[in-house]
Design an enzyme around this catalytic site. Structure first.
Site, short mmCIF file in Angstrom:
data_model
loop_
_atom_site.label_atom_id
_atom_site.label_comp_id
_atom_site.label_asym_id
_atom_site.label_seq_id
_atom_site.Cartn_x
_atom_site.Cartn_y
_atom_site.Cartn_z
N ARG A 157 -1.79 -8.38 12.88
CA ARG A 157 -2.34 -7.77 11.80
C ARG A 157 -2.98 -8.44 10.72
NH1 ARG A 157 3.47 -5.37 10.86
NH2 ARG A 157 2.83 -4.19 9.26
N ARG B 110 10.35 -1.08 11.53
CA ARG B 110 9.06 -0.87 12.23
C ARG B 110 8.90 -1.69 13.65
NH1 ARG B 110 4.14 0.14 8.42
NH2 ARG B 110 2.89 -1.15 9.86
N ARG C 160 11.46 -5.87 5.78
CA ARG C 160 11.08 -4.49 5.49
C ARG C 160 12.12 -3.70 6.45
NH1 ARG C 160 5.35 -2.04 4.93
NH2 ARG C 160 4.94 -2.64 7.01
N ARG D 158 -10.72 0.91 7.82
CA ARG D 158 -10.22 -0.54 7.97
C ARG D 158 -11.13 -1.54 8.53
NH1 ARG D 158 -4.35 0.47 8.19
NH2 ARG D 158 -3.16 -1.33 8.91
N LYS E 123 0.90 -1.32 -0.02
CA LYS E 123 -0.18 0.02 0.15
C LYS E 123 0.86 1.16 0.06
CE LYS E 123 -2.27 -0.66 3.92
NZ LYS E 123 -1.66 -2.15 4.19
P1 ADP Z 1 0.24 -2.07 7.84
O1 ADP Z 1 -1.02 -2.01 6.90
O2 ADP Z 1 1.41 -2.32 7.34
O3 ADP Z 1 -0.12 -3.05 8.89
P2 ADP Z 1 -0.22 0.55 8.69
O4 ADP Z 1 0.88 1.81 8.43
O5 ADP Z 1 -1.35 0.69 7.76
O6 ADP Z 1 0.61 -0.62 8.24
O7 ADP Z 1 -0.74 0.55 10.01
C1 ADP Z 1 -0.02 0.23 11.39
C2 ADP Z 1 -0.73 0.00 12.53
O8 ADP Z 1 -1.44 1.39 12.68
C3 ADP Z 1 -2.14 -0.80 12.52
O9 ADP Z 1 -1.67 -2.26 12.85
C4 ADP Z 1 -3.03 -0.37 13.52
O10 ADP Z 1 -2.43 -0.58 14.75
C5 ADP Z 1 -3.01 1.21 13.17
N1 ADP Z 1 -3.86 1.69 12.21
C6 ADP Z 1 -3.56 2.21 11.02
N2 ADP Z 1 -4.61 2.63 10.59
C7 ADP Z 1 -5.80 2.33 11.29
C8 ADP Z 1 -7.06 2.23 11.30
N3 ADP Z 1 -7.47 3.02 10.00
N4 ADP Z 1 -7.79 1.78 12.00
C9 ADP Z 1 -7.21 1.23 13.18
N5 ADP Z 1 -5.90 1.07 13.23
C10 ADP Z 1 -5.15 1.68 12.42
#
Ligand code: ADP
Ligand code: ZN
Length: 216
Positions: A171, A160, A127, A88, A13
């Site tokens: 996740r 990360r 990563r 999400r 993404k």
């Molecule tokens: P990835 O998709 O690789 O897990 P992101 O950077 O999109 O990485 O998200 C990292 C973390 O941030 C998620 O595991 C969650 O804890 C939180 N997060 C991000 N966006 C949302 C969202 N829209 N709703 C709830 N938690 C979120």
């Protein structure tokens, strides 16, 4: 043009968003980036989010609602945006529909980056990120020329906190339980472009580009 990009953690993404915003002149809004910034700055939102994020769990919908509404209060989103990692959950998607309706805006397309769980493990655990310029590397697929150092700016690469096997499992299960059903939600609105995200970045981008150009 207003876009959403949906995919499992590691589907690409972030990488695809960077390419799309440059080519289509969109504002990039990543809730993950916003939350990591909040954690780094020790804001009230950051303090709530930190534990959930490190564990790989979703941050509560109310918190996400607040940061999204605040983000829309800036007036830079009128010429198109791309949401990355948001919505999400079904609740977030319904909330977004309401927020957009009030602002007289709509989503034009939802890009779904489809990939198997097996392909994701190496992508995520390998990563590495540049904290200075944001460049993304992978110790298996896209090594920097000097180990641990950013090719672009020379900064030391970091991993990360949630890019470990244990958080990844959480996740992935959050993704399958909460986020994957959104694809159907948006398919009913006839907005979804499915792509095979196991293919190379260029191939995936070309596919998305020709789809989006077909919309204009
Ligand atoms: P990835 O998709 O690789 O897990 P992101 O950077 O999109 O990485 O998200 C990292 C973390 O941030 C998620 O595991 C969650 O804890 C939180 N997060 C991000 N966006 C949302 C969202 N829209 N709703 C709830 N938690 C979120
Ligand atoms: Zn760098």
């Amino acid at each position: 043009m207003n876009l959403l990009i949906i995919g499992a953690p590691g589907a690409g993404k972030g990488t695809m968003s960077d390419i799309l915003i440059k080519n289509f002149d969109l504002v990039h809004i990543s809730t993950g980036d916003m939350l990591r910034e909040a954690v780094k700055n020790g804001t009230p939102v950051g303090k709530i989010a930190q534990g959930y994020m490190n564990a790989g769990a979703l941050v509560p919908d109310e918190v996400i609602h607040d940061i999204i509404v605040e983000r829309f209060s800036k007036d830079d989103l009128d010429n198109g945006f791309l949401f990355d990692g948001y919505p999400r959950t079904k609740a977030q998607a319904e909330d977004l529909s309401l927020i957009l309706k009030q602002l007289n805006k709509k989503i034009d397309a939802v890009i779904n980056l489809d990939i198997s769980d097996e392909d994701l493990v190496k992508r995520i655990t390998g990563r590495r990120l540049c904290p200075a310029c944001g460049e993304i590397y992978n110790i298996y697929y896209k090594k920097p020329s000097k180990e641990g150092i950013c090719d672009k700016c020379g900064a030391e690469l970091i991993q990360r906190k949630d890019d470990n096997l244990e958080s990844l499992e959480t996740r992935l299960s959050e993704y399958h339980k909460n986020t994957q059903p959104l694809i159907e939600y948006y398919e009913e609105m006839d907005l979804v472009k499915n792509t095979d995200a196991s293919k190379g970045v260029d191939v995936v981008f070309e596919e998305i580009r020709s789809f989006l150009e077909g919309l204009c």
